[in-house]
Design an enzyme around this catalytic site. Sequence first.
Site, PDB file in Angstrom:
ATOM      1  N   GLY A  16      -6.005  -4.258  -9.866  1.00  0.00           N
ATOM      2  CA  GLY A  16      -6.359  -4.911  -8.613  1.00  0.00           C
ATOM      3  C   GLY A  16      -7.858  -5.049  -8.375  1.00  0.00           C
ATOM      4  N   TYR A 153      -0.442   3.278   7.483  1.00  0.00           N
ATOM      5  CA  TYR A 153      -1.502   2.882   6.551  1.00  0.00           C
ATOM      6  C   TYR A 153      -2.802   2.597   7.301  1.00  0.00           C
ATOM      7  CZ  TYR A 153      -4.150  -0.283   3.485  1.00  0.00           C
ATOM      8  OH  TYR A 153      -5.149  -0.892   2.770  1.00  0.00           O
TER       9      TYR A 153
HETATM   10  N1  LIG Z   1      -4.429  -5.559  -1.667  1.00  0.00           N
HETATM   11  C1  LIG Z   1      -4.738  -5.732  -0.388  1.00  0.00           C
HETATM   12  O1  LIG Z   1      -4.202  -6.631   0.297  1.00  0.00           O
HETATM   13  C2  LIG Z   1      -5.800  -4.851   0.250  1.00  0.00           C
HETATM   14  C3  LIG Z   1      -6.350  -5.276   1.471  1.00  0.00           C
HETATM   15  C4  LIG Z   1      -7.317  -4.492   2.090  1.00  0.00           C
HETATM   16  C5  LIG Z   1      -7.711  -3.289   1.502  1.00  0.00           C
HETATM   17  N2  LIG Z   1      -7.153  -2.892   0.324  1.00  0.00           N
HETATM   18  C6  LIG Z   1      -7.601  -1.607  -0.243  1.00  0.00           C
HETATM   19  O2  LIG Z   1      -8.264  -1.868  -1.466  1.00  0.00           O
HETATM   20  C7  LIG Z   1      -8.099  -0.750  -2.348  1.00  0.00           C
HETATM   21  C8  LIG Z   1      -7.575  -1.239  -3.689  1.00  0.00           C
HETATM   22  O3  LIG Z   1      -6.320  -1.881  -3.463  1.00  0.00           O
HETATM   23  P1  LIG Z   1      -5.622  -2.818  -4.550  1.00  0.00           P
HETATM   24  O4  LIG Z   1      -5.047  -3.962  -3.802  1.00  0.00           O
HETATM   25  O5  LIG Z   1      -6.515  -3.063  -5.685  1.00  0.00           O
HETATM   26  O6  LIG Z   1      -4.407  -1.835  -4.972  1.00  0.00           O
HETATM   27  P2  LIG Z   1      -3.645  -1.674  -6.376  1.00  0.00           P
HETATM   28  O7  LIG Z   1      -3.632  -2.949  -7.121  1.00  0.00           O
HETATM   29  O8  LIG Z   1      -2.360  -0.982  -6.054  1.00  0.00           O
HETATM   30  O9  LIG Z   1      -4.605  -0.653  -7.182  1.00  0.00           O
HETATM   31  C9  LIG Z   1      -4.773   0.649  -6.716  1.00  0.00           C
HETATM   32  C10 LIG Z   1      -5.667   1.409  -7.686  1.00  0.00           C
HETATM   33  O10 LIG Z   1      -5.852   2.731  -7.189  1.00  0.00           O
HETATM   34  C11 LIG Z   1      -5.395   3.680  -8.157  1.00  0.00           C
HETATM   35  N3  LIG Z   1      -4.798   4.796  -7.448  1.00  0.00           N
HETATM   36  C12 LIG Z   1      -3.763   4.767  -6.559  1.00  0.00           C
HETATM   37  N4  LIG Z   1      -3.494   5.993  -6.126  1.00  0.00           N
HETATM   38  C13 LIG Z   1      -4.374   6.827  -6.746  1.00  0.00           C
HETATM   39  C14 LIG Z   1      -4.584   8.223  -6.722  1.00  0.00           C
HETATM   40  N5  LIG Z   1      -3.834   9.038  -5.970  1.00  0.00           N
HETATM   41  N6  LIG Z   1      -5.569   8.759  -7.504  1.00  0.00           N
HETATM   42  C15 LIG Z   1      -6.319   7.946  -8.293  1.00  0.00           C
HETATM   43  N7  LIG Z   1      -6.172   6.625  -8.341  1.00  0.00           N
HETATM   44  C16 LIG Z   1      -5.201   6.071  -7.584  1.00  0.00           C
HETATM   45  C17 LIG Z   1      -4.395   2.905  -9.026  1.00  0.00           C
HETATM   46  O11 LIG Z   1      -4.280   3.429 -10.343  1.00  0.00           O
HETATM   47  P3  LIG Z   1      -3.171   4.529 -10.745  1.00  0.00           P
HETATM   48  O12 LIG Z   1      -1.865   4.063 -10.183  1.00  0.00           O
HETATM   49  O13 LIG Z   1      -3.221   4.558 -12.237  1.00  0.00           O
HETATM   50  O14 LIG Z   1      -3.641   5.812 -10.157  1.00  0.00           O
HETATM   51  C18 LIG Z   1      -5.069   1.546  -9.072  1.00  0.00           C
HETATM   52  O15 LIG Z   1      -6.095   1.548 -10.027  1.00  0.00           O
HETATM   53  C19 LIG Z   1      -7.162   0.224  -1.633  1.00  0.00           C
HETATM   54  O16 LIG Z   1      -7.921   1.234  -1.011  1.00  0.00           O
HETATM   55  C20 LIG Z   1      -6.486  -0.644  -0.578  1.00  0.00           C
HETATM   56  O17 LIG Z   1      -6.084   0.127   0.541  1.00  0.00           O
HETATM   57  C21 LIG Z   1      -6.219  -3.643  -0.315  1.00  0.00           C
END
Ligand SMILES: NC(=O)c1ccc[n+]([C@@H]2O[C@H](COP(=O)([O-])OP(=O)(O)OC[C@H]3O[C@@H](n4cnc5c(N)ncnc54)[C@H](OP(=O)(O)O)[C@@H]3O)[C@@H](O)[C@H]2O)c1
Length: 264
Positions: A16, A153
Amino acid sequence: MRLQDRVVILTGASRGIGRALAGRLFREGCRLVLVARSRTGLAELAETAGFGNSAALVSGDVADPATASRAVGEALARFGRVDVLVNNAGVGLRGPVTRLGPEDFRRVVEVNVAGALNFIRETVPHLVDQGEGLVVNMASVAARQTVPFLGGYTATKAALVALSDALRVELSGTGVGVLTVLPGSVETGFRAAARGEPYPERPGAVRLSPERVAEEVVRAMRSGRPPRNLYILSRSERLGLFLGRLFPRLVEARLARRYGGGVT
Ligand SMILES: NC(=O)c1ccc[n+]([C@@H]2O[C@H](COP(=O)([O-])OP(=O)(O)OC[C@H]3O[C@@H](n4cnc5c(N)ncnc54)[C@H](OP(=O)(O)O)[C@@H]3O)[C@@H](O)[C@H]2O)c1
């Protein structure tokens, strides 16, 4: 901040937004300490993107304080310093507030809030000693608006914004900056990986690309004076935020008509 040769600890790097940011920072000439639970995910990224000796991989759970100390140890051992911390790892949780399971809620707080704090605690003293550095916390626009079924969340993201704000003031005069990022909806596997109830399908939903988020974050990091809060939103999300601030009761009444109806 000039990014060439900076040492960046980046959590949630395997997929992501984190994955896009890792690639973008590498192209800026940064050296990377990449953190995620999946070792194979990190190794596949490093291999595909050709990071070579510019990246160290740390597999571990951000909720475990030992992961943060290993990441800082790796930065110092491999690159001799640490300049930037990006707290990006995060997990979603969906469900009405009355049905949020204690274990699910505890876990999102542990990862999204305590996890970020673990890395702040380990990294910031090094930045302060150097007299410069940057902490980037990946929050969400959801922290600033009412989103039914995402209360658990958004509570964690609001907490992260509060930590960011306090940290910024506490670090004033040290040369260490704090940037809070509040993206809208981004096209990643985040929703599929979330805890709680499944997200409904929203065919045709307009979402930002992770590359766009990475681009805007890097631009803010590079600027001499990064903004306190970096909103990265689609046009309709920007309008929604604006209307929510101006007419909160009206917007909540509209949300209640759309989502409400006796959830217990
Ligand atoms: N996607 C959206 O719409 C959105 C919008 C606003 C904000 N965000 C924020 O942006 C950030 C990234 O989101 P994303 O959309 O890229 O999510 P994603 O695609 O689910 O990726 C999440 C990443 O975090 C890692 N991760 C999850 N839990 C972890 C843990 N306990 N320890 C270490 N690593 C962990 C995952 O790798 P592993 O599973 O290998 O650990 C993965 O690399 C998050 O903080 C999310 O809340 C996302």
